[in-house]
Write an enzyme that holds these catalytic residues in place. Structure first.
Site, short mmCIF file in Angstrom:
data_model
loop_
_atom_site.label_atom_id
_atom_site.label_comp_id
_atom_site.label_asym_id
_atom_site.label_seq_id
_atom_site.Cartn_x
_atom_site.Cartn_y
_atom_site.Cartn_z
N ASP A 151 -90.32 -28.10 -75.93
CA ASP A 151 -90.26 -27.34 -74.74
C ASP A 151 -90.85 -25.51 -75.46
OD1 ASP A 151 -87.67 -27.75 -72.10
OD2 ASP A 151 -90.03 -28.77 -72.91
N GLU A 202 -88.09 9.30 -39.18
CA GLU A 202 -89.62 8.04 -39.02
C GLU A 202 -89.40 7.41 -39.14
OE1 GLU A 202 -90.38 8.92 -43.79
OE2 GLU A 202 -90.42 11.04 -43.02
N LYS A 227 -88.55 3.30 -40.63
CA LYS A 227 -88.60 2.58 -41.60
C LYS A 227 -89.67 1.28 -41.83
CE LYS A 227 -84.49 0.78 -44.80
NZ LYS A 227 -85.25 -0.83 -45.32
N ARG A 283 -90.48 0.60 -57.34
CA ARG A 283 -89.32 0.83 -58.04
C ARG A 283 -87.75 0.60 -58.84
NH1 ARG A 283 -85.84 2.67 -53.37
NH2 ARG A 283 -86.15 0.74 -52.12
N LYS A 321 -83.87 12.03 -41.80
CA LYS A 321 -83.70 13.02 -43.01
C LYS A 321 -83.86 13.99 -42.73
CE LYS A 321 -86.90 9.67 -45.47
NZ LYS A 321 -88.63 9.83 -45.59
N LYS A 335 -80.65 0.90 -39.26
CA LYS A 335 -81.36 -0.53 -39.29
C LYS A 335 -81.31 -0.90 -37.61
CE LYS A 335 -82.21 -2.74 -43.22
NZ LYS A 335 -82.02 -2.82 -44.28
#
Ligand SMILES: NC(=O)c1cc2c(=O)c3cc(F)ccc3oc2nc1N
Length: 327
Positions: A34, A113, A115, A136, A286, A310
């Protein structure tokens, strides 16, 4: 090292490593220790990192579904890429609104907005030229996906003004592209992606941009990191300006002076959700005034001036829908 030498070494390494893999995975008779395999695999990764244009689809680094983050170069975000606080009920949105009114001392306008259910992407421009694209990551350190974002059609490579700018948005795979990709993978006997979000992540985080180019990724841009460079005072003006600069900005947005408008918006898009050509998993509220956003600031993890509501998971929502029909 020049590209020619790299090409020779890479094809030699691919040959060897694929031979080792075949013996190891199919004939259960490893040819080498390996440690030897790992050392050669790291050599291949280093060379592919240096010469991404030499990466081929049959390279062992491409056979693991979406490339593990460790293979992509790292990028440090000057301004951290935070995530959003989530709420799951309208009552919690009202609490959020109360907190903001108390902190600011008066009612505020919200930019509302959709999501988008994708993965966060940062795009950096110098003198109006796209110079870097990154994911990110953990918020401070992301992955360099510059070569890959250059293949995404609705990302402007050059802006109509020579601006130094960083914008952020969501990279996603449209539902139709997702269905087509999974059909192809099924026919090729490959593993299929669980959902469009995973497919977008696996397609964006590739070492070989040619693979990304085939995946029909898209974006909706939603933030200017340095709005002072484009002389806007609110989130809604920023989104207008980004549209003028050539970015793909989601049109299903509006400015709300109270939460009643938001309630109607939630009901509308919970119904429309499965008819939209892209995945959404909620809505985003926002504070519209950018100065107020600055005053409210961020916690370590999330901005104080925005909240994500959500939706219940799609299958649950569909069940409720069916109950309505049977009644
Ligand atoms: N998924 C999304 O459609 C979406 C996501 C974010 C963020 O994650 C986000 C994170 C921040 F730190 C600041 C603003 C943001 O705005 C956002 N706006 C959106 N519309």
């Amino acid at each position: 090292m020049d590209q020619q030498t790299a090409q020779t070494q890479l094809s030699q390494l691919r040959l060897e490593l694929n031979r080792y893999r075949k013996a190891y995975y199919t004939e259960d008779a490893p040819l080498v220790e390996d440690s030897v395999y790992d050392q050669k695999y790291q050599q291949l990764l280093q060379l592919e990192q240096q010469f991404p244009e030499l990466v081929t689809p049959d390279s062992p680094s491409q056979l693991v579904g979406d490339v593990p983050a460790s293979n992509l170069a790292k990028v440090t975000h000057e301004i951290p890429m935070l995530s959003m606080g989530d709420v799951f009920s309208f009552a919690e949105l009202q609490e959020f609104n109360e907190r903001i009114k108390n902190a600011v001392g008066h009612p505020v306008d919200y930019n509302v907005e959709l999501k988008i259910d994708g993965l966060a992407l940062s795009l950096v421009y110098q003198q109006g030229q796209l110079v870097q694209g990154s994911t990110r990551g953990d918020g401070s350190i992301g992955e360099d996906v510059t070569n890959n974002v250059r293949t995404i059609k609705n990302i402007p490579q050059t802006l109509p003004e020579p601006l130094d700018l960083e914008v952020r948005g969501e990279c996603f795979m449209p539902k139709a592209a997702f269905a087509k990709l999974n059909n192809q993978r099924e026919q090729n006997g490959e593993t299929v992606f669980a959902n469009p979000r995973n497919a977008a992540a696996g397609s964006l985080r590739q070492l070989n941009a040619q693979i990304t180019a085939q995946r029909q990724l898209s974006t909706f841009i939603y933030t200017v990191v340095n709005p002072q460079n484009i002389a806007v005072a609110t989130q809604s003006q920023a989104l207008e300006k980004m549209t003028q600069l050539g970015y793909h900005v989601n049109p299903e947005r509006f400015v709300s002076h109270d939460l009643q408008g938001v309630k109607a918006y939630i009901a509308k898009y919970q119904q429309l959700r499965d008819q939209l050509p892209y995945g959404i998993d909620g809505i985003v509220l926002k504070v519209n005034d950018l100065t107020l956003q600055q005053q409210l600031g961020n916690t370590v993890k999330v901005p104080r001036w925005e909240i994500a509501y959500k939706f219940p998971p799609e299958e649950a929502q569909t069940t409720i829908h069916q109950i309505e029909w049977t009644v």
